[in-house]
Write a protein that holds these residues in place. Structure first.
Motif, mmCIF file in Angstrom:
data_model
loop_
_atom_site.group_PDB
_atom_site.id
_atom_site.type_symbol
_atom_site.label_atom_id
_atom_site.label_comp_id
_atom_site.label_asym_id
_atom_site.label_seq_id
_atom_site.Cartn_x
_atom_site.Cartn_y
_atom_site.Cartn_z
ATOM 1 N N ARG A 1 0.673 -1.169 -0.039
ATOM 2 C CA ARG A 1 0.005 -0.013 -0.083
ATOM 3 C C ARG A 1 0.893 1.185 0.061
ATOM 4 O O ARG A 1 0.634 2.395 -0.538
ATOM 5 C CB ARG A 1 -0.887 0.096 1.115
ATOM 6 N N ALA A 2 1.984 1.258 0.791
ATOM 7 C CA ALA A 2 2.671 2.205 0.883
ATOM 8 C C ALA A 2 3.427 2.583 -0.596
ATOM 9 O O ALA A 2 3.722 3.716 -0.993
ATOM 10 C CB ALA A 2 3.820 2.171 1.947
ATOM 11 N N LEU A 3 3.966 1.525 -1.018
ATOM 12 C CA LEU A 3 4.523 1.587 -2.396
ATOM 13 C C LEU A 3 3.574 2.131 -3.481
ATOM 14 O O LEU A 3 4.052 2.911 -4.343
ATOM 15 C CB LEU A 3 5.104 -0.028 -2.894
ATOM 16 N N LEU A 4 2.488 1.799 -3.496
ATOM 17 C CA LEU A 4 1.574 2.107 -4.622
ATOM 18 C C LEU A 4 1.115 3.534 -4.272
ATOM 19 O O LEU A 4 0.268 3.957 -5.061
ATOM 20 C CB LEU A 4 0.617 0.998 -4.591
ATOM 21 N N ALA A 5 1.224 4.094 -2.871
ATOM 22 C CA ALA A 5 0.989 5.388 -2.823
ATOM 23 C C ALA A 5 1.614 6.327 -3.806
ATOM 24 O O ALA A 5 1.333 7.448 -4.087
ATOM 25 C CB ALA A 5 1.307 5.810 -1.275
ATOM 26 N N HIS A 6 2.717 5.879 -4.350
ATOM 27 C CA HIS A 6 3.410 6.615 -5.647
ATOM 28 C C HIS A 6 2.507 6.137 -6.829
ATOM 29 O O HIS A 6 2.706 5.390 -7.603
ATOM 30 C CB HIS A 6 4.741 6.254 -5.756
ATOM 31 N N ALA A 7 1.766 7.220 -7.315
ATOM 32 C CA ALA A 7 0.573 6.960 -8.267
ATOM 33 C C ALA A 7 1.453 6.496 -9.583
ATOM 34 O O ALA A 7 0.772 5.906 -10.500
ATOM 35 C CB ALA A 7 -0.091 8.132 -8.455
ATOM 36 N N GLU A 8 2.532 6.834 -9.736
ATOM 37 C CA GLU A 8 3.198 6.700 -11.135
ATOM 38 C C GLU A 8 3.725 5.206 -11.165
ATOM 39 O O GLU A 8 3.888 4.724 -12.132
ATOM 40 C CB GLU A 8 4.569 7.500 -11.253
ATOM 41 N N LEU B 1 2.761 -1.588 -12.252
ATOM 42 C CA LEU B 1 2.390 -2.728 -11.756
ATOM 43 C C LEU B 1 1.164 -3.596 -12.640
ATOM 44 O O LEU B 1 1.131 -4.728 -12.902
ATOM 45 C CB LEU B 1 1.470 -2.570 -10.226
ATOM 46 N N ASP B 2 0.554 -2.824 -13.261
ATOM 47 C CA ASP B 2 -0.679 -3.202 -14.189
ATOM 48 C C ASP B 2 0.051 -3.880 -15.416
ATOM 49 O O ASP B 2 -0.529 -4.785 -16.124
ATOM 50 C CB ASP B 2 -1.550 -1.924 -14.699
ATOM 51 N N MET B 3 1.193 -3.148 -15.634
ATOM 52 C CA MET B 3 1.809 -3.917 -17.024
ATOM 53 C C MET B 3 2.431 -5.167 -16.384
ATOM 54 O O MET B 3 2.382 -6.255 -17.484
ATOM 55 C CB MET B 3 3.140 -3.157 -17.062
ATOM 56 N N VAL B 4 3.041 -5.527 -15.360
ATOM 57 C CA VAL B 4 3.319 -6.704 -14.782
ATOM 58 C C VAL B 4 2.386 -7.772 -14.571
ATOM 59 O O VAL B 4 2.310 -8.951 -15.042
ATOM 60 C CB VAL B 4 4.213 -6.699 -13.660
ATOM 61 N N VAL B 5 1.446 -7.122 -13.751
ATOM 62 C CA VAL B 5 0.033 -8.228 -13.378
ATOM 63 C C VAL B 5 -1.109 -7.188 -13.628
ATOM 64 O O VAL B 5 -1.393 -6.497 -13.127
ATOM 65 C CB VAL B 5 0.271 -8.409 -11.971
ATOM 66 N N PRO B 6 -1.709 -7.334 -14.864
ATOM 67 C CA PRO B 6 -3.045 -6.589 -15.165
ATOM 68 C C PRO B 6 -4.109 -6.856 -14.090
ATOM 69 O O PRO B 6 -4.226 -7.410 -13.297
ATOM 70 C CB PRO B 6 -3.598 -7.291 -16.482
ATOM 71 N N ASP B 7 -4.854 -5.400 -14.150
ATOM 72 C CA ASP B 7 -5.595 -5.477 -13.171
ATOM 73 C C ASP B 7 -6.972 -6.402 -12.942
ATOM 74 O O ASP B 7 -7.502 -6.857 -11.914
ATOM 75 C CB ASP B 7 -6.642 -4.038 -13.344
ATOM 76 N N ALA B 8 -7.090 -6.957 -14.420
ATOM 77 C CA ALA B 8 -8.362 -7.942 -14.331
ATOM 78 C C ALA B 8 -7.742 -9.253 -13.510
ATOM 79 O O ALA B 8 -8.241 -9.888 -13.061
ATOM 80 C CB ALA B 8 -8.621 -8.547 -15.546
ATOM 81 N N GLN B 9 -6.356 -9.592 -13.562
ATOM 82 C CA GLN B 9 -6.038 -10.768 -13.061
ATOM 83 C C GLN B 9 -5.962 -10.464 -11.431
ATOM 84 O O GLN B 9 -6.243 -11.307 -10.608
ATOM 85 C CB GLN B 9 -4.456 -11.018 -13.332
ATOM 86 N N MET B 10 -5.496 -9.445 -10.953
ATOM 87 C CA MET B 10 -5.818 -8.911 -9.611
ATOM 88 C C MET B 10 -7.037 -9.222 -9.134
ATOM 89 O O MET B 10 -7.341 -9.560 -7.947
ATOM 90 C CB MET B 10 -5.209 -7.471 -9.296
ATOM 91 N N ARG B 11 -8.122 -8.626 -10.076
ATOM 92 C CA ARG B 11 -9.507 -8.532 -9.459
ATOM 93 C C ARG B 11 -10.109 -10.046 -9.265
ATOM 94 O O ARG B 11 -10.554 -10.768 -8.469
ATOM 95 C CB ARG B 11 -10.406 -8.091 -10.206
#
Length: 338
Positions: free
Chosen positions: A51-58, A63-73
């Protein structure tokens, strides 16, 4: 007087019995998550704060490039609504054939238990190791799959631990983690409080992603890093996001620090040069080039002391993410599909 007493008695009957106060359920007081991972038998430890790492919006597009959002969901749906991106802390530690995963966040124990049951072949044990309310109950589950044995411990609603390749009747790393959590293990030490990683953790400092490898290194692994691992006591890596600033978000710079620990003494300068050359060789390898490591934004810089060799560089996060997806995409897809 008799009439007054009768009126009081009738008033009490009208109000009903005195209300009872429900017992207060306090969350389990746990040490930092990494301090639940035992030192004995450790091969590798990852300590991350998603959560702290992804507080950096850039970093979100990376992350979505490595693990797409659909896979996360999809992963969250299959695992009791646990989204790895929302975890406050994540610890992954390997012990020979076993892997220990500890996660801290906001969990629904009932959903986690149901998901665990749905994704296993046979439940072999269910035990309440500490009885309390929703915030303080410790629940242990054990089950088998066609290829593995799994154990899960739910620490109230805040922490969950999973051990893969668990062996029935054996106190594996998850059981030790539970004993640490409940203060019932005084003699053993957590990984980052025991030699040699106590020194490595202090020297590396805080970072949203840290990776530790305790020595001694033997066999083929001792030949790594130009043979320096043979004399090393530990190795550690830290990854820290950098404000894009003038670099622009299209590069998403990351500071990477690699440290090697040992009694280098008067040979520290020579060992440092060999260390830097070995890191350079990795950066120029096919995988290194794929991830853009051969073209850092800054560095690599070498610093040596009699006990620590340090190489640091600022790398292009976009290139790293693209290379990571290209090289490990199939493995990541397989992991997220489980």
């Amino acid at each position: 007087m008799g009439q007054s007493r009768s009126l009081i008695f009738l008033a009490l009957l009208a109000c009903g019995a005195p209300a009872t106060t429900a017992p207060v359920d306090h969350p389990i007081v746990l040490p930092p998550l990494v301090d639940l991972a035992p030192a004995a038998g450790l091969d590798m430890l990852v300590d991350a704060r998603p959560r702290a790492l992804l507080a950096h919006a850039e970093l979100l597009p990376l992350l979505d490039m490595v693990v797409p959002d659909a896979q996360m969901r999809t992963f969250a749906v299959r695992h009791g609504d646990v989204d790895p991106r929302q975890l406050e802390d994540l610890v992954i530690a390997t012990y020979g054939p076993s892997t220990l995963v500890l996660a801290q966040g906001d969990f629904d124990p009932a959903r986690l238990e149901r998901a665990f049951g749905e994704r296993t072949t046979r439940m072999t044990a269910r035990a309440i190791d500490q009885r309390g309310g929703p915030l303080s109950t410790i629940l242990r589950l054990e089950a088998t799959t066609p290829s593995d044995a799994l154990a899960v411990v739910l620490f109230g609603r805040r922490v969950v631990g999973v051990e893969t390749h668990a062996i029935a009747g054996r106190a594996g790393p998850l059981r030790v983690a539970e004993l640490f959590a409940t203060g019932r293990l005084q003699r053993a030490r957590p990984s980052l409080q025991a030699t040699p990683l106590d020194v490595a953790a202090k020297a590396l400092g805080d970072a949203p992603v840290r990776i530790f490898f305790p020595g001694p290194f033997e066999g083929e692994s001792a030949k790594g890093l130009a043979g320096l691992l043979q004399a090393a006591t530990a190795a550690a890596i830290a990854i820290r996001p950098v404000d894009p600033g003038s670099f622009g978000s299209e590069r998403s710079p990351l500071d990477v620090t690699v440290q090697l620990f040992g009694a280098w003494g008067d040979d520290a300068e020579n060992a440092g040069q060999r260390f830097a050359a070995a890191i350079g060789s990795i950066a120029r390898s096919d995988l290194g080039r794929l991830c853009g490591l051969h073209e850092p934004i800054r560095g690599p810089d070498l610093k040596v002391t009699p006990t620590i060799l340090t190489v640091s560089a600022r790398i292009d996060g976009q290139k790293l993410a693209r290379g990571g997806r290209a090289s490990t995409g199939g493995q990541i897809d397989e992991i997220m599909a489980k």
